[in-house]
Scaffold this motif. Sequence first.
Motif, PDB file in Angstrom:
ATOM      1  N   GLU A   6      29.845  -2.311  52.357  1.00 43.11           N
ATOM      2  CA  GLU A   6      28.991  -1.097  53.033  1.00 43.11           C
ATOM      3  C   GLU A   6      28.672  -0.109  51.983  1.00 43.11           C
ATOM      4  OE1 GLU A   6      30.441  -0.832  57.845  1.00 43.11           O
ATOM      5  OE2 GLU A   6      31.835  -0.433  56.041  1.00 43.11           O
ATOM      6  N   VAL A   7      29.930   0.255  50.947  1.00 44.76           N
ATOM      7  CA  VAL A   7      29.841   1.196  50.062  1.00 44.76           C
ATOM      8  C   VAL A   7      28.454   0.464  49.042  1.00 44.76           C
ATOM      9  CG1 VAL A   7      30.642   2.030  47.938  1.00 44.76           C
ATOM     10  CG2 VAL A   7      32.029   1.982  50.240  1.00 44.76           C
ATOM     11  N   THR A   8      28.418  -0.718  48.556  1.00 41.82           N
ATOM     12  CA  THR A   8      27.296  -1.383  47.877  1.00 41.82           C
ATOM     13  C   THR A   8      26.058  -1.122  48.470  1.00 41.82           C
ATOM     14  OG1 THR A   8      29.051  -2.856  46.950  1.00 41.82           O
ATOM     15  CG2 THR A   8      26.419  -3.341  46.804  1.00 41.82           C
ATOM     16  N   ARG A   9      26.065  -1.418  49.888  1.00 38.98           N
ATOM     17  CA  ARG A   9      24.583  -1.444  50.553  1.00 38.98           C
ATOM     18  C   ARG A   9      23.966   0.143  50.504  1.00 38.98           C
ATOM     19  NH1 ARG A   9      23.382   0.115  55.325  1.00 38.98           N
ATOM     20  NH2 ARG A   9      25.538   0.216  56.129  1.00 38.98           N
ATOM     21  N   LEU A  10      24.891   1.080  50.995  1.00 42.81           N
ATOM     22  CA  LEU A  10      24.492   2.438  50.999  1.00 42.81           C
ATOM     23  C   LEU A  10      24.293   3.376  49.389  1.00 42.81           C
ATOM     24  CD1 LEU A  10      27.104   3.676  53.812  1.00 42.81           C
ATOM     25  CD2 LEU A  10      24.469   3.420  53.793  1.00 42.81           C
ATOM     26  N   PHE A  11      25.131   2.847  48.429  1.00 40.89           N
ATOM     27  CA  PHE A  11      25.085   3.894  47.531  1.00 40.89           C
ATOM     28  C   PHE A  11      24.722   2.980  46.035  1.00 40.89           C
ATOM     29  CE2 PHE A  11      28.450   5.380  50.070  1.00 40.89           C
ATOM     30  CZ  PHE A  11      27.693   6.539  50.668  1.00 40.89           C
ATOM     31  N   ARG A  12      24.626   1.818  46.079  1.00 36.91           N
ATOM     32  CA  ARG A  12      24.479   1.131  44.876  1.00 36.91           C
ATOM     33  C   ARG A  12      22.810   0.983  44.643  1.00 36.91           C
ATOM     34  NH1 ARG A  12      23.426  -4.440  43.291  1.00 36.91           N
ATOM     35  NH2 ARG A  12      24.631  -5.114  41.061  1.00 36.91           N
ATOM     36  N   VAL A  13      22.290   1.330  43.548  1.00 38.70           N
ATOM     37  CA  VAL A  13      20.722   1.219  43.424  1.00 38.70           C
ATOM     38  C   VAL A  13      20.456  -0.151  42.853  1.00 38.70           C
ATOM     39  CG1 VAL A  13      18.928   2.075  41.629  1.00 38.70           C
ATOM     40  CG2 VAL A  13      20.828   3.571  42.291  1.00 38.70           C
ATOM     41  N   GLU A  14      19.852  -0.827  43.785  1.00 38.05           N
ATOM     42  CA  GLU A  14      19.487  -2.490  43.661  1.00 38.05           C
ATOM     43  C   GLU A  14      18.652  -2.604  42.529  1.00 38.05           C
ATOM     44  OE1 GLU A  14      19.956  -6.393  44.542  1.00 38.05           O
ATOM     45  OE2 GLU A  14      21.290  -4.522  45.455  1.00 38.05           O
ATOM     46  N   PRO A  15      19.062  -3.272  41.319  1.00 42.74           N
ATOM     47  CA  PRO A  15      18.097  -3.563  40.384  1.00 42.74           C
ATOM     48  C   PRO A  15      17.024  -4.004  40.856  1.00 42.74           C
ATOM     49  CG  PRO A  15      20.386  -4.623  39.821  1.00 42.74           C
ATOM     50  CD  PRO A  15      20.192  -3.986  41.270  1.00 42.74           C
ATOM     51  N   GLY A  16      16.139  -3.504  40.018  1.00 43.45           N
ATOM     52  CA  GLY A  16      14.436  -3.745  40.303  1.00 43.45           C
ATOM     53  C   GLY A  16      13.738  -2.956  41.375  1.00 43.45           C
ATOM     54  N   SER A  17      14.575  -2.040  42.201  1.00 41.52           N
ATOM     55  CA  SER A  17      14.066  -1.552  43.404  1.00 41.52           C
ATOM     56  C   SER A  17      13.645  -0.144  42.804  1.00 41.52           C
ATOM     57  CB  SER A  17      15.123  -1.308  44.340  1.00 41.52           C
ATOM     58  OG  SER A  17      16.273  -0.522  43.810  1.00 41.52           O
ATOM     59  N   ARG A  18      12.914   0.670  43.577  1.00 40.15           N
ATOM     60  CA  ARG A  18      12.502   2.100  43.256  1.00 40.15           C
ATOM     61  C   ARG A  18      13.258   2.963  43.903  1.00 40.15           C
ATOM     62  NH1 ARG A  18      10.176   5.260  39.597  1.00 40.15           N
ATOM     63  NH2 ARG A  18       9.740   7.183  40.392  1.00 40.15           N
ATOM     64  N   LEU A  19      13.932   3.992  43.156  1.00 41.89           N
ATOM     65  CA  LEU A  19      14.910   4.857  43.557  1.00 41.89           C
ATOM     66  C   LEU A  19      14.249   6.143  44.306  1.00 41.89           C
ATOM     67  CD1 LEU A  19      17.784   6.201  44.232  1.00 41.89           C
ATOM     68  CD2 LEU A  19      17.645   7.009  41.997  1.00 41.89           C
ATOM     69  N   ARG A  20      14.287   6.658  45.461  1.00 42.97           N
ATOM     70  CA  ARG A  20      13.883   7.789  46.060  1.00 42.97           C
ATOM     71  C   ARG A  20      14.871   8.596  46.545  1.00 42.97           C
ATOM     72  NH1 ARG A  20       8.967   8.253  44.029  1.00 42.97           N
ATOM     73  NH2 ARG A  20       7.556   6.544  44.337  1.00 42.97           N
ATOM     74  N   THR A  44      20.982  -2.288  36.372  1.00 41.58           N
ATOM     75  CA  THR A  44      20.843  -3.730  36.216  1.00 41.58           C
ATOM     76  C   THR A  44      21.973  -4.462  36.757  1.00 41.58           C
ATOM     77  OG1 THR A  44      22.021  -3.205  33.997  1.00 41.58           O
ATOM     78  CG2 THR A  44      19.793  -3.024  33.836  1.00 41.58           C
ATOM     79  N   ASP A  45      21.783  -5.634  36.752  1.00 43.73           N
ATOM     80  CA  ASP A  45      22.897  -6.401  37.268  1.00 43.73           C
ATOM     81  C   ASP A  45      24.140  -6.250  36.593  1.00 43.73           C
ATOM     82  OD1 ASP A  45      21.616  -7.611  39.321  1.00 43.73           O
ATOM     83  OD2 ASP A  45      20.645  -9.141  37.893  1.00 43.73           O
ATOM     84  N   TRP A  46      24.056  -6.110  35.036  1.00 44.83           N
ATOM     85  CA  TRP A  46      25.294  -5.807  34.269  1.00 44.83           C
ATOM     86  C   TRP A  46      25.842  -4.300  34.123  1.00 44.83           C
ATOM     87  CZ3 TRP A  46      20.599  -7.555  32.746  1.00 44.83           C
ATOM     88  CH2 TRP A  46      19.775  -6.437  32.006  1.00 44.83           C
ATOM     89  N   ALA A  47      25.010  -3.560  34.535  1.00 43.09           N
ATOM     90  CA  ALA A  47      25.253  -1.858  34.519  1.00 43.09           C
ATOM     91  C   ALA A  47      24.697  -1.231  35.708  1.00 43.09           C
ATOM     92  CB  ALA A  47      25.314  -1.521  33.155  1.00 43.09           C
ATOM     93  N   PRO A  48      24.996  -1.513  37.027  1.00 46.72           N
ATOM     94  CA  PRO A  48      24.334  -0.846  38.021  1.00 46.72           C
ATOM     95  C   PRO A  48      24.688   0.809  38.119  1.00 46.72           C
ATOM     96  CG  PRO A  48      25.872  -2.028  38.981  1.00 46.72           C
ATOM     97  CD  PRO A  48      25.832  -2.364  37.422  1.00 46.72           C
ATOM     98  N   TRP A  49      23.860   1.334  38.627  1.00 43.96           N
ATOM     99  CA  TRP A  49      23.982   2.873  39.128  1.00 43.96           C
ATOM    100  C   TRP A  49      24.615   2.926  40.561  1.00 43.96           C
ATOM    101  CZ3 TRP A  49      24.436   7.164  36.348  1.00 43.96           C
ATOM    102  CH2 TRP A  49      23.813   7.164  35.104  1.00 43.96           C
ATOM    103  N   TRP A  50      25.299   3.841  40.684  1.00 43.58           N
ATOM    104  CA  TRP A  50      25.685   4.207  41.983  1.00 43.58           C
ATOM    105  C   TRP A  50      25.290   5.729  42.322  1.00 43.58           C
ATOM    106  CZ3 TRP A  50      28.568   0.550  44.804  1.00 43.58           C
ATOM    107  CH2 TRP A  50      29.138  -0.465  44.326  1.00 43.58           C
TER     108      TRP A  50
END
Length: 301
Positions: free
Chosen positions: A6-20, A244-250
């Motif tokens: 759930e934490v990953t779904r809510l707060f991890r910036v999915e690589p390749g997605s556009r953050l708003r 990125t997959d190797w260094a994602p943002w939260w």
Amino acid sequence: MLTMKEVTRLFRVEPGSRLRLKRHDTAWAGDKDLQRLKSDELKEKAKTFVEQNLVKLAEAQERLAANDVFSVLVVLQAIDAAGKDGMVKHVMSGLNPQGCQVFSFKRPSEEELDHDFLWRYWRALPERGRIGIFNRSYYEETLVVRVHPEVLERQRLPPGARGKAFWNARYEDINSFEKHLSRNGTLVLKFFLNISRREQKKRFMDRLDNPDKHWKFEMGDLHERAFWDDYQTAFEDTLTHTSTDWAPWWVIPSDNKWVSRALVSAILTEAIQGLGLKPRKVSEAQLQVLAEARKQLLAEP
């Protein structure tokens, strides 16, 4: 506490997605049960979680040091007054200080300006077995430098346009840098502490009203506040292009300091445990040395 899924779904910036960032609630305070709590109750519950989790984090750090194969780089980025210093103080408070190092990067020196923009960060990377924390980092080169492009004038760069292609090249350089680190055993964890403009004002006022916190206030922080929208855009673009997959943002909701600390503590512990490190085993030759040491000690009067 939420599950890591759930934490990953809510707060991890999915690589390749556009953050708003507008889609991320800076005042997020947990599930419905937690939201029913009063402010002080929520603070105590989150604080208790951080303190209890320190036991797991300390064990993970010990295995990290014993194995001496991996290192951990924690990157903290945020707008002013978002709680980076407090994050370091409270989340890392129970760790062995010999296994941690914290760097806070200020205005580059003349020597640093004579090198590429990543050079001074290379020099501060954690050794194997250690946890390194960057309180601000090389991402300032796509944040404050982008908001204030005049800073580029001091970087002695080759002539050329400073448009979209220039910033995309910096994102690419950073991604390659982090991929190299990952391939060589550095776990890169990047946290953006996300607060609202209203909460920042509240914290600035607290620093002005409380004599014990006067030392924390700088007029430069107020100056940067005038560029709020520009920073939001810079953060959105940076996190979009470098998660990125190797260094994602939260993206960590940080209007409530203890909620943000609980989330970072959980993610950090889970990530180190995810390395699958086991207690270090000694060789047969080492066991013989230990047996001889035991024998000599027992023989003493």
